[in-house]
Design an enzyme around this catalytic site. Structure first.
Site, PDB file in Angstrom:
ATOM      1  N   ASP A 156       0.835  -1.212   0.000  1.00 38.31           N
ATOM      2  CA  ASP A 156       0.000   0.000   0.000  1.00 38.31           C
ATOM      3  C   ASP A 156       0.864   1.254   0.000  1.00 38.31           C
ATOM      4  O   ASP A 156       0.540   2.254  -0.655  1.00 38.31           O
ATOM      5  CB  ASP A 156      -0.914   0.012   1.228  1.00 38.31           C
ATOM      6  CG  ASP A 156      -1.998  -1.050   1.164  1.00 38.31           C
ATOM      7  OD1 ASP A 156      -2.218  -1.606   0.061  1.00 38.31           O
ATOM      8  OD2 ASP A 156      -2.628  -1.320   2.202  1.00 38.31           O
ATOM      9  N   GLU A 182      -2.273  -2.693  -9.269  1.00 43.08           N
ATOM     10  CA  GLU A 182      -1.044  -1.902  -9.382  1.00 43.08           C
ATOM     11  C   GLU A 182      -0.958  -1.186 -10.722  1.00 43.08           C
ATOM     12  O   GLU A 182       0.116  -0.729 -11.125  1.00 43.08           O
ATOM     13  CB  GLU A 182       0.179  -2.807  -9.194  1.00 43.08           C
ATOM     14  CG  GLU A 182       0.415  -3.814 -10.303  1.00 43.08           C
ATOM     15  CD  GLU A 182      -0.329  -5.128 -10.097  1.00 43.08           C
ATOM     16  OE1 GLU A 182       0.098  -6.125 -10.688  1.00 43.08           O
ATOM     17  OE2 GLU A 182      -1.318  -5.143  -9.341  1.00 43.08           O
TER      18      GLU A 182
END
Length: 265
Positions: A156, A182
């Site tokens: 994160d 991502e």
């Protein structure tokens, strides 16, 4: 674009607040004016200009007017106050819900849903003004490794850091999105192919350099990018598929590279 819409809603909220305050002041002035006239008339009665039964009747009427004006003022102020509270609450709720629906909570970037609506608007503008329109799709290389090796918190952290770098390296007319996982997307309007290519290379370089500041990671984070620039035949599916194919080629070429193509002829 979303920020502009939210700002419009906020301006509307401010206008309603100002309107309510103005009405509030007008009602007070109106009441004070009536009270002043009633007082003047009452003074005339007390000075003996009017006497007898007529005096009692007029005095009663003036008292009724005064009480009625006060009641109307109170009722109007309560109505305005309720209107103000309700309107501001609804507008702020609208802003919050719209933001939650279109913004990715982790990165603070716009999400894929807003990407589609934004691309539709930019296509209309590109067709109208005959401008170039580009899509950059990019993916963090070996992102799964960060989750597996360092944990999801570090994953994160990487996503947030890359998001910030992307925002710092685009122009005001460009829009960056978290496309999914991502993967990120950037819509680049009104820009020639060579300029978009330079933009993509600058982003790639600055991500690699800037990611070295992420604590807890020994190696810099890299990204692969696919850039598709169109001059005509603007179709959402075709544009996205082209950029996605170029992104796949960038990954196949060893990652940390930019693959680009121009679809203008």
């Amino acid at each position: 674009m979303l920020k502009k819409e939210v700002n419009k809603v906020r301006l509307t909220s401010y206008f309603l607040e100002a309107f309510a305050v103005s009405i509030f002041i007008i009602m007070i002035l109106f009441y004070l004016t009536i009270v002043d006239h009633v007082s003047s008339a009452g003074q005339s009665l007390e000075n003996g200009l009017i006497a007898g039964p007529l005096f009692l009747e007029i005095n009663g009427i003036l008292s009724s007017i005064s009480n009625l004006s006060l009641a109307n003022l109170v009722l109007s102020l309560v109505t305005i106050l309720l209107f103000l509270i309700l309107s501001v609450y609804l507008l702020r709720t609208f802003v919050r819900l719209q933001g939650e629906a279109l913004i990715d909570h982790l990165t603070g970037l716009y999400n894929r849903r807003f990407f589609t609506s934004t691309l539709k608007k930019e296509i209309l503008r590109a067709k109208r003004f005959k401008h170039h329109l580009s899509i950059i799709l990019l993916d963090i290389d070996h992102f799964k490794m960060y989750n597996d090796k360092y944990g999801h918190r570090m994953g994160d952290k990487v996503l947030k850091s890359i998001s910030k770098i992307l925002e710092e390296n685009i122009r005001k007319i460009d829009t960056v999105f978290r496309y999914g996982g991502e993967e990120f997307a950037i819509i680049v309007p009104e820009t020639r192919f060579d300029e978009v290519s330079l933009l993509a290379e600058r982003i790639r370089y600055n991500v690699e350099v800037g990611s070295k500041r992420i604590r807890g990671i020994k190696h810099p984070v890299t990204i692969s990018l696919g850039v598709a620039t169109y001059k005509k035949e603007f179709k959402i599916t075709k544009m996205v598929d082209s950029a996605d194919q170029l992104l796949y080629e960038a990954k196949s070429a060893g990652r940390n590279v930019v693959k680009k193509a121009y679809f203008g002829s």
